[in-house]
Design an enzyme around this catalytic site. Structure first.
Site, short mmCIF file in Angstrom:
data_model
loop_
_atom_site.label_atom_id
_atom_site.label_comp_id
_atom_site.label_asym_id
_atom_site.label_seq_id
_atom_site.Cartn_x
_atom_site.Cartn_y
_atom_site.Cartn_z
CB SER A 1 5.54 -3.66 -5.32
OG SER A 1 4.14 -4.10 -4.92
CG ASP B 1 2.36 2.79 -2.02
OD1 ASP B 1 1.34 2.31 -2.40
OD2 ASP B 1 3.60 2.22 -2.19
CG HIS C 1 2.28 0.56 -5.13
ND1 HIS C 1 2.90 -0.12 -4.06
CD2 HIS C 1 2.53 -0.70 -6.10
CE1 HIS C 1 3.39 -0.98 -4.18
NE2 HIS C 1 3.08 -1.52 -5.39
#
Length: 291
Positions: free
Chosen positions: A114, A239, A267
């Protein structure tokens, strides 16, 4: 948990495995702490023959927090006024260089998830001689791609929780919203993780400042075209927070990068997909050894 002085800050870190093995640095994301890399995931990486290092970014976990970094005006930053931006992703990448200096490590394999993927990309661009290989997980090259769904975007601007129970409930709800629809985590696991993070340190202002760094930092596409180390990009097809176009753009930007798209992954790092994620990391590091 040990800490070191790095880039003028105190960074908290932890290591697993044999220091004689190739070093693998794990970089976590927005508002995350080193414990967001699951212990068993790290142990499995160490069992693959890596000296695993995980750490708290500045403004998160047990690493340095400075009041003078202030309160960023996100709306103004989006509009182009960056006067309230306390630091950029390049500063977080410089923290990594300081961490490696303190640990006596000249070169490492870097894995980022991320925002951690953004930092890992920036570190590879800024310090190419210190990166043996790059793995970017559920990340993006900049704000023009990988845009979140409206529902996921809403969690980025959620107001701070007033107490522990509210913070834990909000964290569980967010994890459920952005997590893997194909591999939903058990409720008790989400609650345990949320409680552990809150009790270690709850610091929503740091999350806001890190978000400001993401918004204010330049797009990395052009710089990534100069990356020469073996690179693998791992992204979940489902995601909602950083959508698949972010991973696709990252793989397209880095010459020779491999893109691994995992169906049912959102995610997060769902346990059933650890073997595939760890295999992608290991295979990429092997490319580095032959590079």
């Amino acid at each position: 948990m040990p800490d070191v002085q790095a880039n003028g800050l105190r960074l908290s870190y932890e290591t697993l495995g044999d220091p004689a093995d190739p070093a693998l640095l794990l970089v976590m994301g927005l508002g995350a702490q080193l414990i967001d890399w699951p212990q068993e995931f790290c142990e499995q990486l160490a069992a693959r023959g890596f000296f695993v290092i995980r750490f708290d970014n500045r403004d998160a976990g047990l690493s340095t927090i400075r009041p003078e970094w202030g309160v960023p005006d996100v709306a103004a930053i989006v509009a182009g006024d960056r006067s309230t931006v306390p630091y950029l992703l390049a500063d977080l990448a410089a923290d990594i260089a300081g961490l490696l200096d303190a640990l006596g490590l000249a070169r490492v394999h870097v894995v980022g998830a991320s925002m951690g993927g953004m930092i890992a990309q920036q570190f590879t661009v800024d310090h190419p001689d210190r990166v043996a290989s790059l793995c970017s997980i559920m990340s993006t090259t900049g704000r023009s791609v990988g845009r979140p769904t409206p529902e996921a975007a809403a969690v980025l601007i959620r107001p701070p929780a007033p107490d522990r129970a509210s913070a834990v409930a909000a964290a569980v709800a967010t994890a459920r919203l952005v997590g893997s629809p194909g591999f939903p985590a058990p409720e008790e696991e989400l609650v345990r993780r949320a409680e552990e993070k809150y009790d270690r340190r709850y610091h929503p202002l740091g999350t806001l400042r890190q978000y400001a760094a993401i918004i204010a930092s330049p797009d990395r596409t052009a710089a990534l075209r100069e990356v020469t180390v073996p690179t693998v990009v791992v992204h979940g097809a489902a995601d909602p927070l950083i959508t698949l176009s972010g991973g696709e753009a990252t793989a397209a930007a880095v010459p020779g990068a491999e893109l691994v798209v995992l169906d049912g992954m959102g995610h997060d790092l769902p346990r059933p997909l650890w073997p595939r994620i760890i295999a992608a990391i290991s295979t990429n590091t092997a490319r580095a050894a032959a590079h």
